[in-house]
Design a protein around this motif. Structure first.
Motif, mmCIF file in Angstrom:
data_model
loop_
_atom_site.group_PDB
_atom_site.id
_atom_site.type_symbol
_atom_site.label_atom_id
_atom_site.label_comp_id
_atom_site.label_asym_id
_atom_site.label_seq_id
_atom_site.Cartn_x
_atom_site.Cartn_y
_atom_site.Cartn_z
ATOM 1 N N GLY A 146 26.029 20.743 9.792
ATOM 2 C CA GLY A 146 26.908 21.170 10.882
ATOM 3 C C GLY A 146 28.387 21.253 10.378
ATOM 4 N N ARG A 147 28.726 20.271 9.704
ATOM 5 C CA ARG A 147 30.112 20.042 9.228
ATOM 6 C C ARG A 147 30.494 20.788 7.878
ATOM 7 N N LEU A 148 29.273 20.700 6.920
ATOM 8 C CA LEU A 148 29.761 21.309 5.731
ATOM 9 C C LEU A 148 29.673 22.936 5.796
ATOM 10 N N ARG A 149 28.835 23.513 6.544
ATOM 11 C CA ARG A 149 28.494 24.857 6.571
ATOM 12 C C ARG A 149 29.891 25.585 6.880
ATOM 13 N N PRO A 150 30.594 25.341 7.904
ATOM 14 C CA PRO A 150 31.924 26.126 8.104
ATOM 15 C C PRO A 150 32.829 25.683 7.120
ATOM 16 N N VAL A 151 32.737 24.657 6.463
ATOM 17 C CA VAL A 151 33.766 24.399 5.268
ATOM 18 C C VAL A 151 33.377 25.259 4.132
ATOM 19 N N LEU A 159 34.768 27.985 -7.068
ATOM 20 C CA LEU A 159 33.840 26.957 -7.599
ATOM 21 C C LEU A 159 33.469 25.691 -6.602
ATOM 22 N N LEU A 160 34.495 25.398 -5.822
ATOM 23 C CA LEU A 160 34.412 24.191 -4.956
ATOM 24 C C LEU A 160 33.313 24.508 -3.459
ATOM 25 N N GLY A 161 33.976 25.989 -2.989
ATOM 26 C CA GLY A 161 33.212 26.204 -2.081
ATOM 27 C C GLY A 161 32.036 26.546 -2.192
ATOM 28 N N THR A 162 31.516 26.930 -3.108
ATOM 29 C CA THR A 162 30.088 27.435 -3.568
ATOM 30 C C THR A 162 29.315 26.307 -3.997
ATOM 31 N N SER A 163 30.066 25.246 -4.606
ATOM 32 C CA SER A 163 29.361 23.877 -4.812
ATOM 33 C C SER A 163 28.803 23.484 -3.553
ATOM 34 N N ILE A 164 29.738 23.377 -2.282
ATOM 35 C CA ILE A 164 29.164 22.998 -1.038
ATOM 36 C C ILE A 164 28.093 23.762 -0.552
#
Length: 676
Positions: free
Chosen positions: A266-271, A239-244
């Motif tokens: 650039g930071r959120l995509r690898p997160v 849920l958290l990862g796909t919200s990002i």
């Protein structure tokens, strides 16, 4: 070179094949019409008798019968009214090309064009002949109906009371059974105690009612808590990862949504990618593995405590790694290995503890053989540890060595960790849900060893036309083609296991998830093979096609398989099921979202690659992709909504069961027996 051109051999050959296909279909149509004429002409003209009359009348509708009655009897309207009135009174109202090494006759454009020019008039003649035959058949049918009507009139004239047969048939067509005529008026009672789980619905259900989970032998409460802890943590990371990921999809449409460095693309995509890789998929698979390994070994898990330590280590790795990436602290490059080495060390230690736990459990098995699920699951953990060590040890990380290792790590992670593990999950739960054995154990072993042989060498196909040795690129392409063997063997094995029980898919809320994963397992893997060729790689690589492919595999295969197994296992552990309408909403939102996400991206990326091959400016490709990125955001939103529903379903399956307390309700999970 474009895929299709009228000035190329491939283009002319395509036209020729299309004409031949049309000609074949037209010939089959002519053959069918000829057989129909022959069949009609061969029928013997029967004269009307009593039996022929009944056969003929059974094919007439009410309007035709009324016309016949009016023609036969001057008082027919009164008779018809009487029949209809009596009917109303007695019944209730209701209810991926190499150049040719040598020229042949049929590779000459002139020869192909000549054949096409010959086929065109032939095809036209066939169409004209087909139209003529169709008219002949229609005229023959009309003439035959007229003759039958004339013979019927003549036969009815010869009868003294012809109206009786017509009225009898009309009355039969008007008949409607009463509400209790088939069931009777006696109240139903199960005096023998043969019927169980009786349910009554006061209103029609909005969705079809699916088969409920079958009660299984009890599971150790401590193991139940451990498994559910893994699955709940996995759902939280999903849920958290796909919200990002949803926010990243929106930024394609609205790139100026924020100006905060921590929230930059650039930071959120690898997160996003690392969170769903190591948080959602890894924990979800491990949680299911903690149930399967001891179950098929028919022995208790070696150590519950090791399982909890591994869970804390992996969760810590994902949490610390995500915060580090958002703060700009990363491994400096490699996709999916952006976590720094201390973070991945926590993940690796968790896998080492899990591997030790599973190996000791299998070593204590009471079954003579190691079931194929444990082959896949334990091998997946071994390969995951190998790729983590290979990817983070520094001795070969200079120059091209780092690029080669990156391809190895990235593809091995997907194919030998996630794919291998989930295949082991399917080999356990799919036959169980169908209540039948896996179709072929030999096909499973073939898929196992051939995937190890081919998948471990294909990582460099992501760097076609790069500086790495040409022979290594070729080896990766050959390995990608070789993947046809394990994928075909595995998908065939699963589908043949389902074959003969297709009705079970419609009656189950878990089997559609399995079937979707199997379909994407074959199509997504074959798409990966197609992408590996140099000609297709030249167009698709570095475009959004790769993004679509990664979602087609990691989401369409891995995630759907984990969901399927979760919906099987959690009710078994807690005794509670999620609302079936919510499970259906989860399935369709996820599937439609995935299709809306991947298909536009693949189409737009193909156009973008062709645009680049024509030497167009890069910005033209950005403008071209704008509407397709909108579809990406729409599809991603549907997928994200499905995850909200999944989280709700997890809550409903666990709520009020006392699973995370030290005491269980009387109707909950029973204590573990000495042997499972």
């Amino acid at each position: 070179m474009p895929f299709f051109s009228l000035h190329s051999i491939s283009g002319l050959s395509l036209i020729l094949m299309a004409l031949l296909l049309i000609l074949l279909l037209a010939a089959l149509y002519l053959y069918g019409k000829t057989k129909e004429i022959k069949h009609l002409a061969a029928k013997t003209r029967k004269t009307f008798d009593e039996q022929r009359l009944e056969e003929y009348l059974s094919g007439l509708d009410k309007d035709k019968l009324i016309r016949l009655l009016k023609k036969r009897h001057p008082k027919a309207p009164a008779i018809i009214i009487a029949v209809l009135t009596s009917t109303l009174l007695t019944t209730p109202a209701a209810a991926q090309t190499s150049p040719a090494t040598r020229e042949t006759l049929f590779t000459q454009p002139g020869i192909i064009i000549l054949i096409i020019l010959i086929l065109l008039p032939v095809l036209l003649g066939v169409f004209l002949m087909g139209a003529r035959l169709t008219r002949i058949v229609q005229q023959y049918r009309r003439d035959r109906h007229e003759r039958d009507d004339q013979q019927l009139d003549a036969y009815l004239d010869s009868l003294e009371n012809s109206e009786a047969a017509l009225e009898k048939r009309l009355h039969a067509l008007e008949y409607t059974p009463g509400p209790n005529q088939l069931s009777g008026t006696v109240k139903a009672e199960d005096t023998k105690g043969l019927i169980h789980h009786i349910e009554s619905e006061d209103v029609l259900p909005v969705v079809p009612v699916k088969k409920r989970a079958t009660k299984r032998p009890p599971v150790d409460p401590q193991l139940t808590r451990l498994i559910l802890a893994y699955l709940v943590c996995a759902a939280g990371w999903l849920l958290l990862g796909t919200s990002i990921g949803e926010y990243l999809g929106i930024k394609f449409v609205a790139p100026d949504a924020d100006h905060v460095s921590w929230l930059s693309f650039g930071r959120l995509r690898p997160v996003h990618t690392n969170m769903v890789f190591w948080g959602w998929a890894s924990l979800g698979m491990l949680g299911l593995g903690y149930y399967i390994v001891p179950r098929v070994s028919n022995t208790p898990l070696h150590s519950i405590k090791k399982g909890w330590v591994a869970l804390w280590l992996i969760n810590s790795a994902v949490l610390i790694g995500s915060l580090s990436l958002m703060a700009g602290i990363n491994n400096g490059g490699g996709e999916y290995r952006e976590y720094t080495w201390p973070v991945m060390a926590l993940f690796a230690i968790g896998l080492i503890l899990t591997l030790s736990n599973f190996l000791r459990t299998v070593a204590r098995r009471t079954t003579p053989a190691i079931y194929i699920s444990n082959w896949y699951i334990i091998s997946a953990i071994i390969f995951a540890l190998v790729i983590v060590f290979v990817a983070y040890l520094p001795w070969w990380q200079d120059g091209l060595g780092e690029t080669i290792i990156q391809g190895y790590y990235m593809h091995m992670g997907v194919g030998m960790w996630f794919m291998f593990f989930t295949l082991g999950i399917v080999y356990y739960f799919l036959p169980q849900q169908l209540n039948r054995p896996i179709y072929s154990y030999s096909l499973g072993i073939l898929a196992f060893w051939s995937q190890i042989l081919f998948y471990t060498v294909i990582g460099s196909h992501h760097f076609i036309f790069s500086s790495i040795p040409w022979w290594l690129q070729t080896v990766a392409i050959v390995g990608s083609v070789g993947m046809i063997i394990p994928v075909t063997a595995g998908a065939t094995n699963f589908l043949l296991t389902i074959n003969g029980s297709w009705s079970s898919v419609g009656n189950s809320y878990t089997l559609p998830f399995f079937l979707t994963g199997i379909v994407f397992y074959f199509t997504g893997s074959m798409q990966g093979t197609a992408e590996a060729f140099r000609s297709t790689n030249l167009i698709w690589h570095f475009t959004d096609f790769t993004v679509a492919h990664s979602h087609l595999t990691m989401y369409g295969i891995i995630t759907f398989f984990i969901w399927a197994a979760t919906y099987v296992l959690v009710p078994r552990l807690t005794g509670k099921e999620a609302p079936q309408i919510a499970i259906g909403a989860h399935f369709w939102l996820a599937l439609l979202g995935l299709l809306f996400y991947t298909i536009p991206l693949m189409w737009g990326a193909t156009l973008k690659g062709l645009l680049w091959s024509q030497g167009k400016p890069f910005i033209d490709g950005v403008v071209l992709m704008a509407p397709y990125w909108l579809w990406r955001a729409i599809g991603g939103s549907l997928m994200w909504f499905s995850h909200l529903v999944f989280a709700y379903n997890m809550y409903r399956m666990i709520e009020g069961t006392g699973v995370f307390t030290w005491s269980f309700p009387a109707s909950g999970v029973s204590p573990s027996p000495k042997k499972i």
